[in-house]
Motif scaffolding. Structure first.
Motif, short mmCIF file in Angstrom:
data_model
loop_
_atom_site.label_atom_id
_atom_site.label_comp_id
_atom_site.label_asym_id
_atom_site.label_seq_id
_atom_site.Cartn_x
_atom_site.Cartn_y
_atom_site.Cartn_z
N LEU A 80 0.84 -0.88 -0.12
CA LEU A 80 0.00 -0.06 0.01
C LEU A 80 0.82 1.28 -0.05
N GLY A 81 2.22 1.13 -0.53
CA GLY A 81 2.92 2.28 -0.80
C GLY A 81 2.31 3.43 -1.43
N ALA A 82 1.52 3.25 -2.17
CA ALA A 82 0.88 4.10 -3.04
C ALA A 82 -0.02 5.12 -2.27
N LEU A 83 -0.38 4.94 -0.82
CA LEU A 83 -1.02 5.72 -0.10
C LEU A 83 0.18 7.06 0.15
N GLY A 84 1.12 6.97 0.15
CA GLY A 84 2.29 7.99 0.41
C GLY A 84 2.18 9.10 -0.71
N PHE A 85 1.68 8.55 -1.72
CA PHE A 85 2.04 9.71 -3.06
C PHE A 85 1.08 10.44 -3.18
N VAL A 86 -0.29 10.58 -2.24
CA VAL A 86 -1.10 11.65 -2.32
C VAL A 86 -1.87 12.00 -1.04
N ASN A 87 -2.22 12.89 -0.56
CA ASN A 87 -2.96 13.43 0.70
C ASN A 87 -4.22 13.67 0.13
N ALA A 116 0.48 8.76 4.33
CA ALA A 116 0.16 7.15 3.94
C ALA A 116 -0.55 6.34 4.99
N ARG A 117 -1.45 7.36 5.67
CA ARG A 117 -2.36 6.92 6.61
C ARG A 117 -3.84 7.23 6.06
N ALA A 118 -4.70 6.17 5.75
CA ALA A 118 -5.89 6.57 5.40
C ALA A 118 -7.00 6.37 6.32
N VAL A 119 -7.91 7.15 6.44
CA VAL A 119 -9.06 6.95 7.40
C VAL A 119 -10.32 7.15 6.75
N GLN A 142 4.51 2.62 8.81
CA GLN A 142 5.75 1.81 9.11
C GLN A 142 5.16 0.48 9.26
N GLY A 143 5.37 -0.42 7.95
CA GLY A 143 4.79 -1.57 7.90
C GLY A 143 3.36 -1.33 7.63
N LEU A 144 2.55 -2.34 8.02
CA LEU A 144 0.82 -2.10 7.75
C LEU A 144 0.07 -2.78 8.70
N SER A 145 -0.77 -1.60 9.34
CA SER A 145 -1.59 -2.04 10.31
C SER A 145 -3.23 -1.70 9.77
N THR A 146 -4.15 -2.22 10.31
CA THR A 146 -5.29 -2.07 9.97
C THR A 146 -6.11 -1.95 11.20
N ALA A 147 -7.33 -0.78 11.27
CA ALA A 147 -8.15 -0.93 12.34
C ALA A 147 -9.70 -0.76 11.85
N VAL A 148 -10.43 -1.36 12.87
CA VAL A 148 -11.88 -1.18 12.38
C VAL A 148 -12.94 -0.90 13.78
N ARG A 149 -13.32 0.43 13.78
CA ARG A 149 -14.29 0.64 14.88
C ARG A 149 -15.62 1.12 14.21
N PHE A 150 -16.68 0.30 15.09
CA PHE A 150 -18.01 0.58 14.13
C PHE A 150 -18.88 0.25 15.32
N GLN A 151 -19.93 1.15 15.18
CA GLN A 151 -21.19 0.78 16.27
C GLN A 151 -22.44 0.94 15.40
N GLY A 152 -23.18 -0.27 15.33
CA GLY A 152 -24.52 -0.18 14.97
C GLY A 152 -25.58 -0.62 15.56
N ASN A 153 -26.95 -0.24 15.29
CA ASN A 153 -28.01 -0.18 16.32
C ASN A 153 -29.30 -0.59 15.38
N GLY A 154 -29.90 -1.62 16.01
CA GLY A 154 -31.20 -2.03 15.35
C GLY A 154 -30.99 -2.71 13.98
N VAL A 155 -30.11 -3.40 13.85
CA VAL A 155 -29.73 -4.22 12.59
C VAL A 155 -30.69 -5.61 12.63
N GLU A 156 -31.29 -5.78 11.45
CA GLU A 156 -32.15 -6.95 11.40
C GLU A 156 -31.11 -8.11 11.03
N LEU A 157 -30.75 -9.24 11.72
CA LEU A 157 -30.11 -10.22 11.74
C LEU A 157 -30.12 -11.28 10.64
N GLN A 158 -31.62 -11.55 10.26
CA GLN A 158 -31.83 -12.71 9.12
C GLN A 158 -31.34 -12.27 7.83
#
Length: 220
Positions: A80-87, A116-119, A142-158
């Motif tokens: 994902l080095g291409a992330l460093g080519f643009v802001n 090189a950090r995309a949010v 520096q290397g590669l890391s990923t993070a996911v933070r998500f909160q959802g409410n009232g989602v139908e499971l089926q």
């Protein structure tokens, strides 16, 4: 589109781009600095990211999914080095997002890229009769890391479980909270290093197709 230059600033206005069945519209400004900076807003309409496999029969899709699961996560090196080519700082809205295993009905988001950090911040997501918000981070500084933070409410499971796992026996509405972090140079490495919390609160749910009396009497 309309293009105009003013010194080191490129303005792209009245933009319309068609890629396959997808159409984008909006406007962007590109500051031609040492690291170009892109800002603006895009409307992606209904974004269909389904692969050709999605048009095959359900049995073929299920078989392919099982084969993939048996072979494990891909271990090809991610670059994902291409992330460093643009802001960037781009607002993105859409009427729907459709993938092979998920459908989102309406969203507003923001894509920010800095050194090189995309949010990818999801300000509002409507899916499966519920709503949510969160962010997805790709950090290639520096290397590669990923993070996911998500909160959802009232989602139908089926319908959610049916789309994602081809399981339609679980019913109910769920509140969820995800906070996950993974590091590695491949999808396999990231998934094996995944740490964090995933909380699910099912309200008035039920699991159909299971004979509890028979199960309890069997002693299993």
């Amino acid at each position: 589109t309309n293009l105009s230059f003013d010194g080191a600033l490129l303005s792209i206005s009245d933009l319309t781009a068609v890629l396959g069945d997808n159409q984008f519209s909006g406007g962007l400004n590109v500051a031609l600095l040492e690291t170009p900076f892109v800002s603006g807003a895009l409307d992606v309409g209904t974004l269909d990211l389904r692969t050709a496999a999605a048009s095959s029969s359900a049995s073929s899709t299920t078989s392919a999914s099982r084969d993939q699961a048996a072979s494990g996560w891909p271990d090809e090196r991610l670059d994902l080095g291409a992330l460093g080519f643009v802001n960037a700082d781009v607002a993105i809205t859409g009427d729907a997002l459709i993938t092979d295993s998920l459908r989102i009905d309406g969203f507003s988001a923001n894509l920010g890229i800095d050194a090189a950090r995309a949010v990818f911040s999801l300000d509002q997501v409507n899916a499966y009769q519920g709503a949510g918000a969160g962010e997805f981070i790709l950090n290639a500084r520096q290397g590669l890391s990923t993070a996911v933070r998500f909160q959802g409410n009232g989602v139908e499971l089926q319908p959610l479980m049916s789309d994602m796992l081809d399981v339609d026996s679980i019913q109910g509405r769920v509140n969820m909270n995800l906070d996950l972090l993974g590091t590695g140079t491949s999808m396999d490495g990231i998934m094996k290093s995944l740490r964090g919390t995933a909380q699910f609160d099912v309200q008035t749910g039920r699991w159909t197709g299971v004979n509890l009396d028979s199960l309890l009497r069997s002693g299993d």
